[in-house]
Motif scaffolding. Structure first.
Motif, PDB file in Angstrom:
ATOM      1  N   GLU A 163       0.855  -1.183   0.000  1.00 46.92           N
ATOM      2  CA  GLU A 163       0.000   0.000   0.000  1.00 46.92           C
ATOM      3  C   GLU A 163       0.892   1.235   0.000  1.00 46.92           C
ATOM      4  O   GLU A 163       1.904   1.279   0.711  1.00 46.92           O
ATOM      5  N   ALA A 164       0.508   2.216  -0.793  1.00 47.05           N
ATOM      6  CA  ALA A 164       1.264   3.465  -0.886  1.00 47.05           C
ATOM      7  C   ALA A 164       0.355   4.615  -0.483  1.00 47.05           C
ATOM      8  O   ALA A 164      -0.743   4.762  -1.028  1.00 47.05           O
ATOM      9  N   HIS A 165       0.808   5.419   0.479  1.00 46.32           N
ATOM     10  CA  HIS A 165       0.014   6.531   1.002  1.00 46.32           C
ATOM     11  C   HIS A 165       0.635   7.851   0.540  1.00 46.32           C
ATOM     12  O   HIS A 165       1.799   8.141   0.843  1.00 46.32           O
ATOM     13  N   ALA A 166      -0.146   8.630  -0.192  1.00 43.74           N
ATOM     14  CA  ALA A 166       0.316   9.927  -0.702  1.00 43.74           C
ATOM     15  C   ALA A 166      -0.220  11.047   0.174  1.00 43.74           C
ATOM     16  O   ALA A 166      -1.381  11.013   0.612  1.00 43.74           O
ATOM     17  N   VAL A 167       0.618  12.046   0.433  1.00 42.40           N
ATOM     18  CA  VAL A 167       0.233  13.203   1.238  1.00 42.40           C
ATOM     19  C   VAL A 167       0.677  14.474   0.524  1.00 42.40           C
ATOM     20  O   VAL A 167       1.380  14.441  -0.485  1.00 42.40           O
ATOM     21  N   LYS A 168       0.281  15.600   1.083  1.00 40.38           N
ATOM     22  CA  LYS A 168       0.572  16.908   0.498  1.00 40.38           C
ATOM     23  C   LYS A 168       1.912  17.430   1.003  1.00 40.38           C
ATOM     24  O   LYS A 168       2.235  17.307   2.184  1.00 40.38           O
ATOM     25  N   GLY A 169       2.702  18.017   0.097  1.00 41.39           N
ATOM     26  CA  GLY A 169       3.996  18.569   0.488  1.00 41.39           C
ATOM     27  C   GLY A 169       4.505  19.533  -0.562  1.00 41.39           C
ATOM     28  O   GLY A 169       3.855  19.778  -1.588  1.00 41.39           O
ATOM     29  N   ILE A 170       5.696  20.086  -0.332  1.00 37.26           N
ATOM     30  CA  ILE A 170       6.315  21.030  -1.264  1.00 37.26           C
ATOM     31  C   ILE A 170       7.718  20.547  -1.620  1.00 37.26           C
ATOM     32  O   ILE A 170       8.335  19.769  -0.885  1.00 37.26           O
ATOM     33  N   GLY A 171       8.208  21.029  -2.755  1.00 39.13           N
ATOM     34  CA  GLY A 171       9.509  20.598  -3.244  1.00 39.13           C
ATOM     35  C   GLY A 171      10.667  20.979  -2.353  1.00 39.13           C
ATOM     36  O   GLY A 171      11.738  20.371  -2.435  1.00 39.13           O
TER      37      GLY A 171
END
Length: 329
Positions: free
Chosen positions: A253-261
């Protein structure tokens, strides 16, 4: 004999004029920059051996002795700055920034790379991996896969937050290569979005506890109108994740979240952001009539265009649009 003293009374109008007096208002005092300094301030000149004036003069008082304010003010910047979009597709955008020097253009480039948020895979829970790729390398490859999801619809996930439908996107990958089958490729098209959240059960110490997953979704993400017609998915379907041989399997399972470079390159929403100087072509003399038409024909980059002067007369002039396109060749 007495001395008669004459006292002159200063009027209110003269007081106002003295208060607002500026030496540059006098007719004999030149204002503005000389042509060579104006060229140095606003242009990068291309010479045969090298470019000159490539660095902008940013000191606000550099030309104060000539009555020119070189400071960057928001009001002046808003009036002079202009953006022209040259082309726009789902993956590329080309635009002209007019009225700024290279330092400001580079600041926009750095903002695109490091300050704009996006969604990227941050955590990978591996249930089974018998491929030749180590778990850490596999997780790194998954993190660099671009996700087609609007980050404005999600919140940032902090260390104290529980993963939920507002801050986490869950993908599932379960692929295998059966014995006797040829080697197969695992592509991003096989990443399946789980709108109801995680399906993996956390390991618990006791057998009486209620099984828990790695997320706490109160609502299904596909029930939101934003995702009803545009489901979350990898941006591209043909990115290679791994290769499996006969008998090998990957389940995770892969969990994606919000972020910046700025935090990690995987959150950078642009693959490449670069800028070039907009070329400026100047004719040293006017070309009219047949000479103008010949100039337009012989120019290999089609930089010049024809202007109708009336009464059958034409004149050649540098086309701003063609010069803009020339910058990207």
């Amino acid at each position: 004999m007495g001395t008669n003293e004459v006292t002159r009374i200063v009027t209110d109008e003269e007081k106002r004029e003295a208060k607002n007096f500026n030496i540059f208002d006098l007719p004999d005092v030149p204002t503005g920059l000389p042509p060579h300094l104006e060229l140095q301030r606003t242009r990068v000149v291309c010479k045969k051996d090298s470019n000159i004036h490539p660095t902008a003069i940013t000191f606000s008082g550099a030309y104060s002795s000539m009555g020119v304010d070189n400071s960057v003010r928001l009001e002046n910047f808003s009036e002079d700055f202009k953006v022209d979009v040259i082309s726009l597709t789902e993956t590329d955008m080309v635009f002209d920034m007019i009225g700024v020097h290279a330092g400001i253009a580079n600041a926009f480039r750095r903002i695109l790379l490091a300050e704009l948020p996006s969604m990227a895979i941050e955590k990978v829970y591996v249930a089974n991996n018998t491929s030749v790729i180590q778990d850490e390398v596999l997780a790194h490859r998954l993190g660099l896969i671009p996700i087609a999801a609007d980050p404005r619809l999600f919140e940032y996930l902090s260390e104290n937050d529980q993963p939920n439908e507002k801050n986490t996107i869950v993908f599932k990958l379960h692929v295998k290569c059966l014995k006797g089958d040829p080697r197969r490729k695992v592509l991003t098209s096989e990443l399946k979005w789980l709108p109801n959240g995680s399906e993996l059960i956390k390991e618990s110490g006791g057998s009486t506890t209620t099984p828990k997953t790695y997320t706490s979704f109160n609502h299904s993400q596909d029930s939101f109108p934003e995702f009803a017609e545009n489901p979350i998915r990898p941006t591209l379907k043909d990115i290679l994740i791994a290769k499996l041989g006969p008998g090998q399997e990957i389940e995770l399972e892969a969990h994606a979240v919000k972020g910046i470079g700025k935090t990690h390159a995987k959150w950078s929403p642009v693959a490449t952001a670069w800028y070039r100087m907009l070329p400026e072509v100047v004719l040293l003399k006017e070309f009219e009539g047949k000479h103008a038409e010949e100039l337009v024909k012989v120019c290999p980059k089609k930089v010049f265009d024809i202007e109708d002067m009336g009464q059958g007369e034409v004149k050649a002039f540098p086309s701003f649009l063609q010069m803009s396109l020339l910058a990207f060749e």
